[in-house]
Design an enzyme around this catalytic site. Structure first.
Site, PDB file in Angstrom:
ATOM      1  N   LYS A 189       1.412  -0.084  11.278  1.00 50.76           N
ATOM      2  CA  LYS A 189      -0.068   0.897  10.738  1.00 50.76           C
ATOM      3  C   LYS A 189      -0.876  -0.147  10.206  1.00 50.76           C
ATOM      4  O   LYS A 189      -0.707  -0.858   8.907  1.00 50.76           O
ATOM      5  CB  LYS A 189       0.496   1.835   9.838  1.00 50.76           C
ATOM      6  CG  LYS A 189      -1.207   2.620   9.578  1.00 50.76           C
ATOM      7  CD  LYS A 189      -1.031   3.404   8.348  1.00 50.76           C
ATOM      8  CE  LYS A 189      -1.655   2.918   7.193  1.00 50.76           C
ATOM      9  NZ  LYS A 189      -3.000   2.504   7.405  1.00 50.76           N
ATOM     10  N   GLY A 240       0.849  -4.759   0.478  1.00 44.85           N
ATOM     11  CA  GLY A 240      -0.530  -3.842  -0.232  1.00 44.85           C
ATOM     12  C   GLY A 240      -0.236  -3.838  -1.670  1.00 44.85           C
ATOM     13  O   GLY A 240       0.321  -4.736  -2.439  1.00 44.85           O
ATOM     14  N   SER A 241      -0.757  -2.819  -2.319  1.00 45.69           N
ATOM     15  CA  SER A 241      -0.862  -2.636  -3.778  1.00 45.69           C
ATOM     16  C   SER A 241       0.583  -2.450  -4.318  1.00 45.69           C
ATOM     17  O   SER A 241       1.314  -1.853  -3.664  1.00 45.69           O
ATOM     18  CB  SER A 241      -1.858  -1.662  -4.150  1.00 45.69           C
ATOM     19  OG  SER A 241      -1.301  -0.400  -3.677  1.00 45.69           O
ATOM     20  N   THR A 242       0.534  -2.865  -5.565  1.00 46.54           N
ATOM     21  CA  THR A 242       1.849  -2.499  -6.252  1.00 46.54           C
ATOM     22  C   THR A 242       2.336  -1.136  -6.345  1.00 46.54           C
ATOM     23  O   THR A 242       3.294  -0.422  -6.323  1.00 46.54           O
ATOM     24  CB  THR A 242       2.016  -3.382  -7.486  1.00 46.54           C
ATOM     25  OG1 THR A 242       1.778  -4.631  -7.243  1.00 46.54           O
ATOM     26  CG2 THR A 242       3.233  -2.991  -8.498  1.00 46.54           C
ATOM     27  N   VAL A 244       1.266   1.394  -4.470  1.00 49.08           N
ATOM     28  CA  VAL A 244       1.911   2.035  -3.428  1.00 49.08           C
ATOM     29  C   VAL A 244       3.204   1.488  -2.973  1.00 49.08           C
ATOM     30  O   VAL A 244       4.106   2.203  -2.453  1.00 49.08           O
ATOM     31  CB  VAL A 244       0.960   2.003  -1.917  1.00 49.08           C
ATOM     32  CG1 VAL A 244       1.379   2.106  -0.815  1.00 49.08           C
ATOM     33  CG2 VAL A 244      -0.289   2.559  -2.357  1.00 49.08           C
ATOM     34  N   GLY A 245       3.356   0.053  -3.222  1.00 49.58           N
ATOM     35  CA  GLY A 245       4.737  -0.349  -3.146  1.00 49.58           C
ATOM     36  C   GLY A 245       5.907   0.447  -4.017  1.00 49.58           C
ATOM     37  O   GLY A 245       7.012   0.737  -3.494  1.00 49.58           O
ATOM     38  N   GLU A 262       5.453  -6.763  -0.144  1.00 45.04           N
ATOM     39  CA  GLU A 262       4.848  -8.021  -0.830  1.00 45.04           C
ATOM     40  C   GLU A 262       3.575  -7.246  -1.389  1.00 45.04           C
ATOM     41  O   GLU A 262       2.598  -6.664  -0.656  1.00 45.04           O
ATOM     42  CB  GLU A 262       4.483  -8.788   0.539  1.00 45.04           C
ATOM     43  CG  GLU A 262       4.015 -10.298   0.296  1.00 45.04           C
ATOM     44  CD  GLU A 262       2.353 -10.427   0.023  1.00 45.04           C
ATOM     45  OE1 GLU A 262       2.140 -10.173  -1.416  1.00 45.04           O
ATOM     46  OE2 GLU A 262       1.561 -10.597   0.734  1.00 45.04           O
ATOM     47  N   CYS A 296      -4.024 -11.659  -2.135  1.00 44.72           N
ATOM     48  CA  CYS A 296      -3.003 -11.350  -2.989  1.00 44.72           C
ATOM     49  C   CYS A 296      -2.519 -12.446  -3.863  1.00 44.72           C
ATOM     50  O   CYS A 296      -2.283 -12.248  -5.102  1.00 44.72           O
ATOM     51  CB  CYS A 296      -1.698 -10.667  -2.430  1.00 44.72           C
ATOM     52  SG  CYS A 296      -1.137 -11.600  -0.891  1.00 44.72           S
ATOM     53  N   GLU A 392      -5.394  -6.812 -11.205  1.00 45.56           N
ATOM     54  CA  GLU A 392      -5.765  -7.366 -10.258  1.00 45.56           C
ATOM     55  C   GLU A 392      -7.090  -6.889  -9.756  1.00 45.56           C
ATOM     56  O   GLU A 392      -7.261  -5.626  -9.535  1.00 45.56           O
ATOM     57  CB  GLU A 392      -4.603  -7.091  -9.022  1.00 45.56           C
ATOM     58  CG  GLU A 392      -5.023  -7.977  -7.823  1.00 45.56           C
ATOM     59  CD  GLU A 392      -3.905  -7.526  -6.703  1.00 45.56           C
ATOM     60  OE1 GLU A 392      -3.560  -6.421  -6.525  1.00 45.56           O
ATOM     61  OE2 GLU A 392      -3.481  -8.548  -6.064  1.00 45.56           O
TER      62      GLU A 392
HETATM   63  P1  NDP Z   1      -2.785  -0.032  -0.205  1.00 43.49           P
HETATM   64  O1  NDP Z   1      -1.580  -0.443  -0.946  1.00 43.49           O
HETATM   65  O2  NDP Z   1      -3.432   1.406  -0.775  1.00 43.49           O
HETATM   66  O3  NDP Z   1      -2.856  -0.325   1.160  1.00 43.49           O
HETATM   67  C1  NDP Z   1      -1.964  -1.097   1.844  1.00 43.49           C
HETATM   68  C2  NDP Z   1      -1.704  -0.359   3.106  1.00 43.49           C
HETATM   69  O4  NDP Z   1      -0.772   0.654   2.741  1.00 43.49           O
HETATM   70  C3  NDP Z   1      -2.905   0.460   4.009  1.00 43.49           C
HETATM   71  O5  NDP Z   1      -2.382   0.037   5.428  1.00 43.49           O
HETATM   72  C4  NDP Z   1      -2.671   1.660   3.329  1.00 43.49           C
HETATM   73  O6  NDP Z   1      -3.513   2.546   4.280  1.00 43.49           O
HETATM   74  C5  NDP Z   1      -1.330   1.899   3.382  1.00 43.49           C
HETATM   75  N1  NDP Z   1      -1.108   2.955   2.607  1.00 43.49           N
HETATM   76  C6  NDP Z   1      -1.765   3.698   1.527  1.00 43.49           C
HETATM   77  N2  NDP Z   1      -1.158   4.714   0.738  1.00 43.49           N
HETATM   78  C7  NDP Z   1       0.092   4.678   1.458  1.00 43.49           C
HETATM   79  C8  NDP Z   1       1.229   5.486   1.181  1.00 43.49           C
HETATM   80  N3  NDP Z   1       1.223   6.602   0.262  1.00 43.49           N
HETATM   81  N4  NDP Z   1       2.382   5.421   1.937  1.00 43.49           N
HETATM   82  C9  NDP Z   1       2.227   4.268   2.996  1.00 43.49           C
HETATM   83  N5  NDP Z   1       1.199   3.532   3.046  1.00 43.49           N
HETATM   84  C10 NDP Z   1      -0.047   3.778   2.516  1.00 43.49           C
HETATM   85  O7  NDP Z   1      -4.113  -1.092  -0.815  1.00 43.49           O
HETATM   86  P2  NDP Z   1      -5.668  -0.812  -0.770  1.00 43.49           P
HETATM   87  O8  NDP Z   1      -5.950  -1.319   0.542  1.00 43.49           O
HETATM   88  O9  NDP Z   1      -6.034   0.576  -0.934  1.00 43.49           O
HETATM   89  O10 NDP Z   1      -6.176  -1.641  -1.888  1.00 43.49           O
HETATM   90  C11 NDP Z   1      -6.179  -1.234  -3.194  1.00 43.49           C
HETATM   91  C12 NDP Z   1      -5.583  -2.503  -4.036  1.00 43.49           C
HETATM   92  O11 NDP Z   1      -4.647  -2.905  -3.666  1.00 43.49           O
HETATM   93  C13 NDP Z   1      -6.630  -3.670  -3.850  1.00 43.49           C
HETATM   94  O12 NDP Z   1      -7.807  -3.492  -4.592  1.00 43.49           O
HETATM   95  C14 NDP Z   1      -5.547  -4.836  -4.442  1.00 43.49           C
HETATM   96  O13 NDP Z   1      -5.646  -4.848  -5.474  1.00 43.49           O
HETATM   97  C15 NDP Z   1      -4.293  -4.407  -3.894  1.00 43.49           C
HETATM   98  N6  NDP Z   1      -4.084  -5.006  -2.381  1.00 43.49           N
HETATM   99  C16 NDP Z   1      -3.206  -6.045  -2.369  1.00 43.49           C
HETATM  100  C17 NDP Z   1      -2.925  -6.569  -1.400  1.00 43.49           C
HETATM  101  C18 NDP Z   1      -1.661  -7.913  -1.060  1.00 43.49           C
HETATM  102  O14 NDP Z   1      -1.874  -8.372  -0.235  1.00 43.49           O
HETATM  103  N7  NDP Z   1      -0.861  -7.648  -2.047  1.00 43.49           N
HETATM  104  C19 NDP Z   1      -3.404  -6.088  -0.173  1.00 43.49           C
HETATM  105  C20 NDP Z   1      -4.286  -5.273  -0.008  1.00 43.49           C
HETATM  106  C21 NDP Z   1      -4.821  -4.602  -1.191  1.00 43.49           C
HETATM  107  P3  NDP Z   1      -4.885   2.518   4.558  1.00 43.49           P
HETATM  108  O15 NDP Z   1      -5.624   1.245   3.842  1.00 43.49           O
HETATM  109  O16 NDP Z   1      -5.477   2.886   5.604  1.00 43.49           O
HETATM  110  O17 NDP Z   1      -5.324   3.507   3.113  1.00 43.49           O
END
Ligand code: NDP
Length: 765
Positions: A189, A240-242, A244-245, A262, A296, A392
């Site tokens: 996704k 993605g974000s901590t 959601v992780g 990650e 990140c 962050e």
């Molecule tokens: P998220 O963690 O929200 O998104 C990462 C991915 O997870 C996207 O594909 C997102 O979908 C998906 N997602 C969102 N919610 C859920 C869930 N409940 N269950 C499963 N998957 C989910 O990061 P954001 O893109 O919203 O960014 C927010 C903040 O996160 C940034 O400002 C930054 O601080 C951090 N971030 C860190 C990253 C890294 O590489 N460590 C990368 C990106 C963001 P969708 O985007 O379609 O909503």
């Protein structure tokens, strides 16, 4: 038209735009469905994907529903057996084909990525796309070598992969290439803001003749991601974000799904007085102004040594003023558009709060007009508690603080809940490597920053997540085969607490806990009865005391493997000397063998030197976690304890162990062995009592960096759920292991007792 002298005086750049036509043609009138079972589905309910530099709509993309996700997972499941059955060489051919096809369409990928994400074309063209191609080539190689290099291992099955918007194609490559090489099938996704290059990649899968269902791509927002996490997949890989992780850690607890995370970072960028300051200034440009700071592992906290701080800051401001913000498709643009207006708002929100908390912002005015643009910024005069220093920002804003001594630099660097990366600038290699060893980060760049390669493990420590991507270490995250296969574990019988010693004797024969190298009465003063004895009923407070003692024993993690081996050999000898006092003869004999075995490993589980960039040594060091919790197996009270605690301490960890609840006596009696074996106090701590309650405290404890749980399903689930607090990696086993055979000393114990730190050391006279 300016004259030559006028032009020289101006020294301005002319426009150098890349044409968007190639990508706009590909997108023309497209509404996308998902890519499932080798074909695009009909578009469902769609949403608009826009260009962040202009706000213009690029395409309509389908919002994935639960049913869509289920369909994709079914397709991946149906394809899994056939894909895993191919030889590694056969799978490698597909991966090579994908790499070649990506190479052929490099320009389309680069322009499309820039339109979709807002990043400068120079970066998508020279960094994102070539690195993504490199990942497919590299992993084609791993597919080829799989049987030789990972004997006895097999794929997980179906992997759910969720990626963010900052490096859409590159993150796809990081996830899909190793998964396929290992023989898994995937459902990916992409992020809601940036799904387009993934959809282009889907076309390549068709062109490469990839078997149907091996790669499936479902678009949508977080709800689609959540549906994928809940679906019948065997592994979740998330970037993605901590926050959601953490949610995903809780959601997958007890499901048996493998998990790698990650997550975010707040990486230090440390500049020592003896650094090449001009190089370090360029380093900052690459650390935080690359990709609009939406990285990140961005070096978002500059720590500069006091005596050069003024000079460094002045040069940095000069350099910052020269960065070109603007049209991402212009080849001389340094900083493009932030991915979405909501992200821009988020960046501004944090910066405003930082200013309200006293920080001073150095930044050009926000540009007018359409598009979400954020000029590069520097925040100074801020305290360690300022929000810009702790949160962050994920934008082109960096903070700057000073330090006096190397010790203070390390303290400031590690003063964060994250542990993704660090950048260290010093012309003194001794200082640089010393600091590299002390910072808590999965990746350390010396005199460099943001260097990546498919053959360099990447991933975090602490709340930056766990698992590695890239290289041999990354392949292991997509393979399994070392799990226990015995009977399901059952919960031990409930215990009945007794106040103090209930033996009635005048001599108190109740055994004691072993904490910090000394026997300790349990805090609550209670004990419980096991056949033939009373044992202490440990509580939350005792676990906390034990963790504190383990924390203090940090010297153990720094001594040489040779020193640790000597202590452990001595320990093995002393178990042999105690002989039958500790348990049945056969079990004692095996425990002695096991102790010698793990002692032998103490100085031999080496790191690696990876082949990456030229003029660069890339080290993958294996570091202990620090304080580990071990919930030992109920079965084999002595052998199970020795088999699990010994590898952890052999690798340099300090352990808080909860032995078998129904028969903890052999473990408790080991205290004499520990005392006579020169094992420093606090390296092994033993707390007996109700496993559920003790696991609960260990799992929640922020100073416990990793947790092993050999227990029944309920306790394993509890541990995984509660570990989400500090995101410690948890290894759970609900099935019994045969502690008497090779499974009792599997290599996976070593692998799970260390975390890899990748250190990049460039060289050149
Ligand atoms: P998220 O963690 O929200 O998104 C990462 C991915 O997870 C996207 O594909 C997102 O979908 C998906 N997602 C969102 N919610 C859920 C869930 N409940 N269950 C499963 N998957 C989910 O990061 P954001 O893109 O919203 O960014 C927010 C903040 O996160 C940034 O400002 C930054 O601080 C951090 N971030 C860190 C990253 C890294 O590489 N460590 C990368 C990106 C963001 P969708 O985007 O379609 O909503």
């Amino acid at each position: 038209m300016p004259t030559v002298p006028e032009a020289l005086a101006l020294m301005d750049y002319g426009p150098a735009p890349e044409s968007p036509a190639i990508a706009l043609d590909w997108l023309k009138d497209r509404a996308f469905g998902h890519f499932i079972n080798g074909a695009f589905t009909k578009p469902g309910q769609t949403f608009a994907v826009t260009n962040p530099a202009t706000g213009a709509e690029l395409a309509q993309v389908t919002q994935g529903t639960d049913d869509d996700v289920a369909e994709a997972v079914n397709a991946a499941r149906a394809a899994a057996k056939g894909w895993a059955k191919l030889t590694g060489g056969q799978r490698a051919r597909y991966l090579y084909a994908l790499a070649r096809l990506m190479q052929k369409r490099e320009r389309l990928f680069a322009v499309l990525e820039t339109l979709d994400n807002g990043k400068p074309i120079r970066e998508s063209r020279d960094i994102d796309v070539p690195l993504a191609v490199r990942h497919f080539y590299h992993h084609a190689g791993w597919a080829e070598l799989l049987a030789d290099e990972f004997p006895g291992m097999r794929p997980h099955g179906v992997c759910g992969q969720i990626i963010p918007w900052n490096f859409p194609l590159l993150m796809l490559a990081w996830k899909v290439a190793p998964a396929l090489a290992a023989g898994n099938t995937v459902v990916l996704k992409p992020a809601e803001f940036t799904p387009l290059t993934a959809l282009l990649f889907a076309e390549l899968c068709v062109e490469a003749g990839l078997p149907k269902g091996v790669v499936n791509i479902v678009t949508g927002d977080g709800r689609t991601g959540a549906a994928l996490v809940a679906a019948e997949v065997d592994k979740i890989a998330f970037t993605g974000s901590t926050d959601v992780g953490r949610l995903i850690r809780r959601e997958t607890a007890g499901s048996g799904k493998a998990l790698t995370l990650e997550l975010g970072g707040k990486s230090p960028f440390i500049v020592f007085a003896e650094a090449d300051l001009d190089a370090a200034v360029e380093g900052v440009v690459d650390a935080i102004w690359f990709n609009q700071g939406e990285v990140c592992c961005a070096g978002s906290r500059i720590l500069v040594q006091e005596q050069v701080a003024e000079r460094f800051t002045a040069r940095l401001k000069l350099r910052m003023a020269k960065l070109r913000l603007g049209d991402p498709l212009d080849k001389s643009t340094d900083i493009g558009a932030v991915v979405h207006p909501t992200q821009l708002e988020r960046i501004r929100g944090i910066v405003d709060k930082a200013i309200a908390q006293g920080a001073i912002l150095h930044q050009a005015p926000m540009p007018e007009g359409p598009g979400s643009f954020c000029p590069p910024g520097l925040l100074t005069d801020l305290g360690a508690a300022n929000i810009a220093h702790t949160e962050e920002i994920f934008g082109p804003i960096v903070t700057l603080m000073t330090f006096r001594t190397p010790g203070e630099a390390v303290e400031l660097a590690n003063n964060t809940r994250y542990g993704l990366a660090a950048s260290i600038w010093s012309e003194n290699i001794t200082t640089a490597l010393d600091i590299a060893g002390q910072v808590k980060a999965g990746v350390v760049w010396i005199n460099g920053t943001n260097m990546f390669d498919a053959n360099a493990p990447f991933g975090g420590m602490r709340e930056s997540g766990f698992g590695r991507e890239g290289a041999r270490e990354g392949m292991l995250a997509y393979l399994t085969g070392d799990e226990a296969s015995g009977k399901e574990r059952k919960a031990p019988e409930a215990l009945s607490p007794l106040p103090g010693s209930a033996s009635g004797d005048t001599v108190d024969r109740t055994r004691k806990l072993y904490i910090g190298g000394a026997q300790k009465r349990p805090d609550g003063g209670y004990s419980y009865a096991v056949p033939g004895a009373q044992v202490p009923l440990g509580s939350r407070k005792d676990i906390r005391n034990a963790v504190e003692a383990a924390h203090k024993a940090s010297g153990w993690s720094k001594v040489t493997g040779h020193n640790r081996a000597q202590v452990l050999y001595f320990l093995a000898e002393n178990i042999a000397a105690r002989g039958k006092d500790l348990g049945p003869k056969d079990e004692v004999a095996l425990a002695v063998e096991r102790a010698f075995y793990w002692a032998a490993w103490a100085d031999k589980y080496d790191g690696r030197v990876h082949s990456t960039a030229s003029a660069n040594i890339t080290l993958a060091l294996k570091e202990p976690f620090g304080v580990m919790g071990v919930i030992c197996p109920e079965e084999a009270p002595l052998l199970g304890f020795v088999s699990t605690v010994m590898p952890a301490i052999a690798m340099g960890n300090r352990v808080v162990a909860v032995p078998s609840q129904s028969n903890p006596i052999p473990a408790l009696d080991l205290y004499q062995v520990f005392d006579t074996s020169d094992l420093p106090g606090g390296v092994v701590n033993i707390v007996t009592g109700p496993r559920g309650e003790l696991t609960d405290t260990l799992a929640k404890h922020d100073d416990v960096a990793a947790l092993w749980v050999f227990a029944e399903a309920e306790t394993c689930t509890l541990a995984e759920t509660l570990s989400a607090g500090n995101l410690k990696p948890v290894w759970t086993e609900q099935r019994q292991r045969d502690w008497t055979g090779p499974a009792g000393q599997s290599r996976s114990f070593l692998r799970r007792a260390v975390q890899v730190k990748t250190v990049w050391v460039p060289y050149g006279a």
